[in-house]
Design a protein around this motif. Structure first.
Motif, short mmCIF file in Angstrom:
data_model
loop_
_atom_site.label_atom_id
_atom_site.label_comp_id
_atom_site.label_asym_id
_atom_site.label_seq_id
_atom_site.Cartn_x
_atom_site.Cartn_y
_atom_site.Cartn_z
N LYS A 1 -63.28 -27.73 -18.07
CA LYS A 1 -62.01 -28.40 -18.30
C LYS A 1 -60.99 -27.46 -18.95
O LYS A 1 -61.29 -26.80 -19.95
N HIS B 1 -62.91 -28.81 -24.09
CA HIS B 1 -61.97 -28.14 -23.19
C HIS B 1 -61.36 -26.94 -23.89
O HIS B 1 -61.46 -26.78 -25.11
N GLU C 1 -51.51 -35.27 -27.44
CA GLU C 1 -52.13 -34.70 -28.63
C GLU C 1 -51.03 -34.31 -29.61
O GLU C 1 -49.92 -33.98 -29.20
N ALA D 1 -50.72 -26.63 -21.73
CA ALA D 1 -50.01 -27.42 -22.74
C ALA D 1 -48.59 -26.94 -22.96
O ALA D 1 -48.33 -25.73 -23.10
N GLN E 1 -56.80 -27.27 -20.20
CA GLN E 1 -55.51 -27.91 -20.44
C GLN E 1 -54.41 -26.87 -20.42
O GLN E 1 -54.55 -25.79 -21.00
N THR F 1 -51.50 -35.20 -15.40
CA THR F 1 -50.49 -34.94 -16.42
C THR F 1 -50.42 -36.08 -17.42
O THR F 1 -50.43 -37.26 -17.03
N LYS F 2 -50.38 -35.73 -18.72
CA LYS F 2 -50.28 -36.72 -19.79
C LYS F 2 -49.16 -36.29 -20.74
O LYS F 2 -48.98 -35.11 -21.00
N ARG G 1 -46.71 -32.46 -23.58
CA ARG G 1 -47.46 -32.91 -22.41
C ARG G 1 -48.49 -31.85 -22.05
O ARG G 1 -48.35 -30.67 -22.36
N VAL G 2 -49.53 -32.32 -21.38
CA VAL G 2 -50.58 -31.43 -20.91
C VAL G 2 -50.85 -31.72 -19.45
O VAL G 2 -50.71 -32.85 -18.97
N HIS G 3 -51.25 -30.67 -18.75
CA HIS G 3 -51.69 -30.78 -17.37
C HIS G 3 -53.17 -30.41 -17.35
O HIS G 3 -53.54 -29.26 -17.65
N ASP G 4 -54.01 -31.37 -17.04
CA ASP G 4 -55.46 -31.15 -17.03
C ASP G 4 -55.92 -30.70 -15.65
O ASP G 4 -55.58 -31.32 -14.63
N ALA H 1 -57.56 -24.83 -23.96
CA ALA H 1 -56.15 -25.06 -23.64
C ALA H 1 -55.35 -23.77 -23.77
O ALA H 1 -55.62 -22.94 -24.66
#
Length: 297
Positions: free
Chosen positions: A111, A64, A95, A115, A113, A90-91, A100-103, A66
């Motif tokens: 892909k 991916h 990492e 971030a 990210q 969203t996670k 948090r990241v929005h995929d 980012a």
């Protein structure tokens, strides 16, 4: 209004040999160790967050790309994506160094990210060995339709195009740099074409060429000066075959209101505005020799 994305955050690579790649990117390129988590190696070029992720996998390739998302504009961007019916996963604490990241995925399934960096974590040190670039600057992707991908980045992420080569190769920015992403129509869409590290000046490009030569790492192309973007460049391959560009002197637009690039003595136009270039050796390399056959395929 500028994009809510401030810069290229990192590129995540899949690799069958994490340790070989770690050695290359720390000893040769000069990235610094940032973190190890769940088998993934995180490397940095100074500042907040990783610049490169090396993820164990059976086959090499890009996992991916980012971008750093400005936290104060996070809701604005998520609302924009929702209005365009773009799925977001969203996670949190996904990492190291990232809150948090929005995929999401682009129109061709690549892909991405978005971030939010952890500003409370101590910044990474600049490496004292290897080439030691200032930052990871941009990434180029092979596409089916550069025009469609450009439309996605404009409407979903508020990027702007800086230049086109013909109708098949686009350069886009989210900050003052001429490009943060490139898209080229190619025979193998979905694959990364190259990613690039910025060096301080021309003397560091020369030193980098010598550093690669000492290690018997051959050039694919360069040194030269691109017409589009006007940056000095070299290209070589890492141990997995990913193409790595080292560059300096990239054009910059410091005022979107003015809309032209900061003047440079090597510009063809005065002032130099974003435009559609005619394909040819001058657009690719002002010093006269085009890239190797099949380089953009």
């Amino acid at each position: 209004m500028t994009s809510p994305l401030s810069r290229l955050s990192h590129v995540a690579l899949r690799t069958p040999d994490v340790e070989r790649m770690r050695s290359y990117y720390t000893d040769v390129i000069g990235l610094s160790s940032y973190d190890d988590a769940d088998g993934t190696v995180y490397l940095a070029s100074g500042g907040l967050g990783p610049a490169l992720e090396l993820k164990p996998a059976a086959e090499a390739g890009v996992d991916h790309v980012a971008f750093d998302l400005t936290e104060s504009r996070e809701e604005e961007l998520l609302t924009r994506l929702a209005h365009q019916h773009i799925d977001v996963a969203t996670k949190t604490d996904a990492e190291p160094g990232i809150l948090r990241v929005h995929d999401i995925v682009d129109v061709e399934g690549n892909k991405i990210q978005l971030a939010i960096l952890d500003s409370t974590r101590e910044a990474a040190e600049l490496s004292q060995v290897g080439i030691a670039p200032q930052k990871i600057g941009h990434v180029a992707t092979r596409t089916v339709s550069a025009e469609n991908v450009v439309g996605f980045y404009e409407s979903a992420l508020d990027f702007r195009w800086s230049d086109w080569m013909g109708d098949f190769f686009a350069f886009m920015r989210c900050n003052a740099d001429h490009h943060t992403v490139n898209f080229v129509n190619a025979s193998s869409p979905g694959q990364m074409h190259h990613f690039a590290f910025e060096l301080k000046d021309a003397s560091e490009v020369v030193a980098a060429c010598d550093a690669l030569a000492v290690r018997d790492i051959p050039m694919i192309w360069g040194p030269g000066r691109h017409g589009i973007g006007h940056n000095l460049f070299t290209y070589h391959s890492d141990p997995d075959g990913n193409v790595v560009e080292l560059f300096t002197d990239l054009d910059r637009i410091v005022s979107e209101d003015l809309g032209y690039f900061e003047p440079r003595p090597w510009h063809q136009d005065r002032p130099q505005y974003p435009k559609r270039w005619t394909p040819g050796s001058g657009a690719a390399n002002m010093w006269g020799y085009a890239g190797p056959e099949g380089f953009l395929s």
